[in-house]
Design a protein around this motif. Sequence first.
Motif, mmCIF file in Angstrom:
data_model
loop_
_atom_site.group_PDB
_atom_site.id
_atom_site.type_symbol
_atom_site.label_atom_id
_atom_site.label_comp_id
_atom_site.label_asym_id
_atom_site.label_seq_id
_atom_site.Cartn_x
_atom_site.Cartn_y
_atom_site.Cartn_z
ATOM 1 N N LEU A 1 0.832 -1.206 0.000
ATOM 2 C CA LEU A 1 0.000 0.000 0.000
ATOM 3 C C LEU A 1 0.862 1.250 0.000
ATOM 4 O O LEU A 1 0.568 2.233 -0.702
ATOM 5 N N ASP A 2 1.923 1.222 0.784
ATOM 6 C CA ASP A 2 2.831 2.377 0.842
ATOM 7 C C ASP A 2 3.453 2.640 -0.530
ATOM 8 O O ASP A 2 3.574 3.785 -0.975
ATOM 9 N N ALA A 3 3.826 1.566 -1.238
ATOM 10 C CA ALA A 3 4.426 1.723 -2.568
ATOM 11 C C ALA A 3 3.400 2.186 -3.592
ATOM 12 O O ALA A 3 3.715 2.968 -4.502
ATOM 13 N N MET A 4 2.173 1.734 -3.439
ATOM 14 C CA MET A 4 1.117 2.060 -4.399
ATOM 15 C C MET A 4 0.540 3.458 -4.167
ATOM 16 O O MET A 4 0.140 4.153 -5.095
ATOM 17 N N ASN A 5 0.477 3.877 -2.890
ATOM 18 C CA ASN A 5 -0.077 5.177 -2.505
ATOM 19 C C ASN A 5 -1.450 5.425 -3.155
ATOM 20 O O ASN A 5 -1.638 6.375 -3.922
ATOM 21 N N PRO A 6 -2.446 4.583 -2.879
ATOM 22 C CA PRO A 6 -3.751 4.710 -3.540
ATOM 23 C C PRO A 6 -4.515 5.957 -3.096
ATOM 24 O O PRO A 6 -4.347 6.438 -1.969
ATOM 25 N N ASP A 7 -5.352 6.456 -3.999
ATOM 26 C CA ASP A 7 -6.256 7.554 -3.642
ATOM 27 C C ASP A 7 -7.340 7.067 -2.690
ATOM 28 O O ASP A 7 -7.809 7.818 -1.831
ATOM 29 N N VAL A 8 -7.737 5.839 -2.874
ATOM 30 C CA VAL A 8 -8.800 5.262 -2.051
ATOM 31 C C VAL A 8 -8.665 3.743 -2.076
ATOM 32 O O VAL A 8 -8.149 3.180 -3.050
ATOM 33 N N ILE A 9 -9.103 3.108 -0.997
ATOM 34 C CA ILE A 9 -9.039 1.652 -0.879
ATOM 35 C C ILE A 9 -10.454 1.099 -0.824
ATOM 36 O O ILE A 9 -11.327 1.673 -0.155
ATOM 37 N N TRP A 10 -10.672 -0.021 -1.504
ATOM 38 C CA TRP A 10 -11.971 -0.702 -1.438
ATOM 39 C C TRP A 10 -11.749 -2.044 -0.733
ATOM 40 O O TRP A 10 -11.325 -3.012 -1.342
ATOM 41 N N PRO A 11 -12.030 -2.130 0.567
ATOM 42 C CA PRO A 11 -11.854 -3.400 1.282
ATOM 43 C C PRO A 11 -12.987 -4.367 0.941
ATOM 44 O O PRO A 11 -14.165 -4.059 1.136
ATOM 45 N N LEU A 12 -12.605 -5.536 0.437
ATOM 46 C CA LEU A 12 -13.586 -6.559 0.102
ATOM 47 C C LEU A 12 -13.226 -7.884 0.768
ATOM 48 O O LEU A 12 -13.409 -8.955 0.201
ATOM 49 N N VAL A 13 -12.687 -7.770 1.978
ATOM 50 C CA VAL A 13 -12.367 -8.955 2.766
ATOM 51 C C VAL A 13 -13.616 -9.339 3.549
ATOM 52 O O VAL A 13 -14.085 -8.573 4.388
ATOM 53 N N HIS A 14 -14.178 -10.496 3.251
ATOM 54 C CA HIS A 14 -15.392 -10.948 3.920
ATOM 55 C C HIS A 14 -15.040 -11.760 5.159
ATOM 56 O O HIS A 14 -13.982 -12.383 5.233
ATOM 57 N N GLY A 15 -15.952 -11.764 6.122
ATOM 58 C CA GLY A 15 -15.714 -12.546 7.328
ATOM 59 C C GLY A 15 -15.103 -11.715 8.434
ATOM 60 O O GLY A 15 -15.185 -10.485 8.442
ATOM 61 N N THR A 16 -14.459 -12.375 9.377
ATOM 62 C CA THR A 16 -14.060 -11.761 10.642
ATOM 63 C C THR A 16 -13.224 -10.495 10.483
ATOM 64 O O THR A 16 -13.718 -9.388 10.715
ATOM 65 N N THR A 17 -11.953 -10.611 10.108
ATOM 66 C CA THR A 17 -11.085 -9.435 10.091
ATOM 67 C C THR A 17 -11.528 -8.387 9.073
ATOM 68 O O THR A 17 -11.202 -7.212 9.228
ATOM 69 N N GLY A 18 -12.254 -8.796 8.059
ATOM 70 C CA GLY A 18 -12.698 -7.840 7.054
ATOM 71 C C GLY A 18 -13.909 -7.036 7.464
ATOM 72 O O GLY A 18 -14.134 -5.932 6.951
#
Length: 317
Positions: free
Chosen positions: A52-69
């Motif tokens: 993520l640090d290398a990519m430096n995104p404008d925005v993140i779309w979290p699509l992790v389903h289940g507990t930690t997501g």
Amino acid sequence: MSEILTVAVLAGGLTHERDVSLSSGRRVASLLREAGMNEKVLDVDATLLQRLDAMNPDVIWPLVHGTTGEDGAIQDLLSLAGYKFIGSTANSARIASSKALAQSALRHAGLKTPWSVTFPEKLFREIGVGPILDVISRKPGFPLVVKPNVGGSALGVSIVRAASDLPRAMVDCFAYGEAAHVEEYIDGTEIAVSIIEIDGEPIVLPPVEIQTDGPYDYDARYNAGRAQYFVPARLSEATMDAVKDCALTAHKTLRLRDLSRIDMILRDDEPIIIDANVAPGMTETSLLPQAAQAYADGTGTTIQDLYLRILTSAAAR
């Protein structure tokens, strides 16, 4: 032409819903690519923060389903690291992902939910399985539904029709979570209502009616042929309004953000909320994309445009 955004789509991870999450991530990334965005699917692993640090995104779309997501963990991490992301805040995700906490909050707001109790596995070890199952068997009677308190995709869910089936259902449940949520079985029509937000304004998408040749389990959700979907749901105008109002009230009560899916069962035209989803599935057979496509078709736009509007709204926060 929309501003070209760099978008990191988070998927995978080590939850039981890893495969579904990866399918969701690939599907969303494909649509963003078609819309001209710079996108990349990142698996949630030990290198995530460095990538993520290398990519430096404008925005993140979290699509992790289940507990930690969905339990606030990913959301807390992204907030701490200073990234903008689509979806609910960590605090809202923590409450909504717990069926016990979410249903309690919804009942307090005057919405209908099933009778339910939630017990951690450690209580069974401390008090004993027999006495607890005996109490559960007496109230409210059978059939019951046993499911993990946190989690989705119908993993670890059992419909229990007799006391003799309770021990097996508990074993299956605890294979997927640390606490068992036991609720009365509601017989009726399954409805899913998805909500998206554009610039903070919620849009209730057309409700989806689900008809299956048996339980709406993991197989029925992700393998074609077992489930039939009606978008919009085949409801009277009055019932349609009640279903939409119920979902919107739930979305606001739980302080959800950007997108959510409220699952309910209609019993005698009365909506009873079963679950709230902060990271709904985004595969081709998932419910929110079906609702979004129907909304796009009805308003003369595209599903890519809807997703971009959600993205740009989150990126502008």
